[in-house]
Design an enzyme around this catalytic site. Structure first.
Site, PDB file in Angstrom:
ATOM      1  N   GLY A  11      69.499  56.524  46.546  1.00  0.00           N
ATOM      2  CA  GLY A  11      68.362  57.293  47.192  1.00  0.00           C
ATOM      3  C   GLY A  11      68.006  57.660  45.258  1.00  0.00           C
ATOM      4  N   CYS A  12      69.847  57.960  44.755  1.00  0.00           N
ATOM      5  CA  CYS A  12      69.207  59.013  43.466  1.00  0.00           C
ATOM      6  C   CYS A  12      67.766  57.996  42.407  1.00  0.00           C
ATOM      7  CB  CYS A  12      70.281  58.717  42.480  1.00  0.00           C
ATOM      8  SG  CYS A  12      70.411  59.528  40.970  1.00  0.00           S
ATOM      9  N   ILE A  13      67.204  57.993  41.695  1.00  0.00           N
ATOM     10  CA  ILE A  13      65.840  57.697  40.842  1.00  0.00           C
ATOM     11  C   ILE A  13      66.428  57.473  40.075  1.00  0.00           C
ATOM     12  CG2 ILE A  13      63.793  58.083  38.901  1.00  0.00           C
ATOM     13  CD1 ILE A  13      63.183  60.317  41.145  1.00  0.00           C
TER      14      ILE A  13
END
Length: 142
Positions: A11-13
């Site tokens: 989920g880390c951009i």
């Protein structure tokens, strides 16, 4: 083309952007969850190479942000113990290609290591767009 084992926080951009940049360069990316990996000191230590211990840490980790962990005051053995107990402390991403390891995503370092050249015009457009982004600083803390 390299097969890159890519340890990320799902989920880390920026991890998503980093993987896309590697894929645009033709690399095969095998993403793994950094937070659920069964880390041992022996498995984790190679990623940090000769970096100072303070650079092993994710500066945006909550424990670092509130001063619970002060990376500049931690030795290597303590850092590894803390990171195994709280993987959010680990600077991201961790990358492995064969028997070579890297922590963090500095595009110049990755370019020199495995290359970030894209072959097709579409891949070059993706690469060029991504290279204009800040790929190291968490956008949630900018």
């Amino acid at each position: 083309m390299a097969k890159v084992i890519f340890y990320e926080k799902p989920g880390c951009i920026n991890n998503t952007r980093q993987k896309a940049l590697l894929q645009a360069a033709g690399h095969l990316v095998e993403a793994r969850n950094l937070l659920t990996e069964n880390w041992t000191a022996e498995r984790l230590r190679p990623f940090f190479g000769d970096l100072p211990v303070a650079e092993w840490f994710n500066p945006t980790a909550p424990a670092v942000q509130v001063g619970e962990v002060i990376p500049e005051q931690v030795d290597a053995a303590t850092a590894l113990t803390l990171m195994m107990a709280n993987p959010l402390l680990i600077r991201r991403p961790l990358l492995r290609v064969g028997d070579r390891y890297l922590v963090g995503f500095n595009p110049e370092v990755v370019q020199a290591w495995i290359g970030l050249e894209a072959a097709s015009p579409e891949q070059r457009a993706i690469r060029d767009h991504l290279m204009q982004q800040d790929l190291q600083t968490c956008p949630h803390n900018s």
